[in-house]
Write an enzyme that holds these catalytic residues in place. Structure first.
Site, PDB file in Angstrom:
ATOM      1  N   ASN A 129       0.858  -1.197   0.000  1.00 43.88           N
ATOM      2  CA  ASN A 129       0.000   0.000   0.000  1.00 43.88           C
ATOM      3  C   ASN A 129       0.890   1.242   0.000  1.00 43.88           C
ATOM      4  OD1 ASN A 129      -2.440   1.412  -0.040  1.00 43.88           O
ATOM      5  ND2 ASN A 129      -2.523   1.550   2.180  1.00 43.88           N
ATOM      6  N   LEU A 130       1.778   1.277  -0.971  1.00 44.78           N
ATOM      7  CA  LEU A 130       2.882   2.232  -0.957  1.00 44.78           C
ATOM      8  C   LEU A 130       2.424   3.657  -1.234  1.00 44.78           C
ATOM      9  CD1 LEU A 130       5.535   0.135  -2.919  1.00 44.78           C
ATOM     10  CD2 LEU A 130       5.065   0.157  -0.456  1.00 44.78           C
ATOM     11  N   HIS A 131       3.099   4.606  -0.595  1.00 41.38           N
ATOM     12  CA  HIS A 131       2.877   6.026  -0.823  1.00 41.38           C
ATOM     13  C   HIS A 131       4.231   6.677  -1.125  1.00 41.38           C
ATOM     14  CE1 HIS A 131       4.479   6.580   3.209  1.00 41.38           C
ATOM     15  NE2 HIS A 131       3.527   5.792   3.704  1.00 41.38           N
ATOM     16  N   HIS A 168       7.390   5.713   0.887  1.00 38.72           N
ATOM     17  CA  HIS A 168       8.068   4.472   0.494  1.00 38.72           C
ATOM     18  C   HIS A 168       8.896   4.677  -0.779  1.00 38.72           C
ATOM     19  CE1 HIS A 168       4.403   2.791   2.624  1.00 38.72           C
ATOM     20  NE2 HIS A 168       5.379   2.203   3.273  1.00 38.72           N
ATOM     21  N   GLN A 187      10.650   2.450  15.787  1.00 36.11           N
ATOM     22  CA  GLN A 187      10.989   1.264  14.997  1.00 36.11           C
ATOM     23  C   GLN A 187      12.417   1.350  14.477  1.00 36.11           C
ATOM     24  OE1 GLN A 187       8.356  -0.668  11.840  1.00 36.11           O
ATOM     25  NE2 GLN A 187       9.710   0.568  10.570  1.00 36.11           N
TER      26      GLN A 187
END
Length: 281
Positions: free
Chosen positions: A32-34, A37, A155
């Site tokens: 679900n790349l934007h 990314h 993260q």
């Protein structure tokens, strides 16, 4: 771009590149790349000879009642965007490939301390899932360099710590958060926002900016935090956490600390949005 769901295919291609003395960059994603990314992939392509991307919605990092099943899967569009951005190898494993024994019997990686605060406190087991899958993907791809977004600040520190503690020969590069024109940090979960919620969402970044400005002007941590929480509630958010931490360790910040990071997670409708602001004073 070559696409495969099989570990052996990925290793064979990477070995062929390495045999020629060429460098390999890796960008792990959940799809679900934007544009955030895509920026990672473009940075990776500038740094190394070849770029490997993975798309894997990792069940180990989702808790009960989280959005594992609802998380968008957009492989066709993602593949097209990755090809344009310069990726050459796309790894699309299934859960059975990554966890052939099932989650209950899977050996796991856990980074103590830093994994247990902030998002780790709100989402127990989340960073165990992140560290385990990233460690597995590193072992499969064996990159020289791996790229992660600074938006997921905790993260990034968890992964840096894991790489250091396990002596993995991989350079970890954090890339600046990519934002929409409004200031909202790009996220796959922004798609959960209604039109009205998306209009309100930039208040999160504004609250962080106001906190940093207040700290630099001499206000106490407690003062700026309470003011920011009030502004978030007024904008329709329900804060999960809003904290000032030492930028390198995520320990609770002390008044004498110079390297600081403000980290926030807040619900806006169905979406849980996170953001951070790293600054020195």
């Amino acid at each position: 771009m070559i696409t495969s769901a099989h570990i052996d295919d990925i290793r064979t291609q990477v070995r062929a590149w390495r045999a020629k003395g060429e460098t390999v960059a890796f960008v792990p994603t959940m799809g679900n790349l934007h544009q955030g990314h895509i920026t990672l992939v473009k940075e990776a392509a500038q740094k190394c000879d070849h770029v490997v991307v993975s798309i894997f919605v990792n069940p180990m990092q989702f808790g009960q009642n989280e959005d594992l099943d609802a998380y968008p899967r957009t492989l066709a569009a993602d593949s097209e965007a990755l090809t344009t951005a310069g990726a050459e190898l796309l790894f699309t494993p299934t859960p059975a490939t990554i966890y052939p024994k099932g989650l209950a019997q899977q050996t796991f990686v856990e980074v103590p301390g830093i994994s247990e605060v902030l998002c780790g406190a709100s989402r127990p087991g989340h960073f165990r899932g992140v560290a385990t899958v990233v460690c597995k993907l590193f072992n499969i791809v064996q990159p020289d360099v791996a790229f992660f977004g600074n938006k997921d600040y905790q993260q990034l520190l968890v992964i840096r710590t894991m790489v250091e503690d396990l002596s993995l020969p991989i350079e970890i590069i954090g890339v600046d958060t990519i934002r929409e024109a409004s200031g909202l940090a790009m996220s796959s979960r922004n798609g959960y926002l209604t039109r009205d919620e998306k209009a309100a969402a930039p208040a999160l970044k504004k609250a962080l900016d106001a906190m940093a400005a207040g700290i630099k002007q001499g206000e106490t941590f407690e003062q700026v935090t309470e003011q920011a929480k009030a502004s978030l509630y007024a904008a329709g958010f329900t804060p999960d956490y809003l904290e000032i931490r030492h930028a390198h360790t995520l320990a609770n910040a002390e008044p004498e600390d110079k390297a600081l990071v403000i980290l926030a997670a807040a619900y806006l409708g169905k979406a849980r949005l996170i953001d951070n602001l790293r600054f020195d004073r």
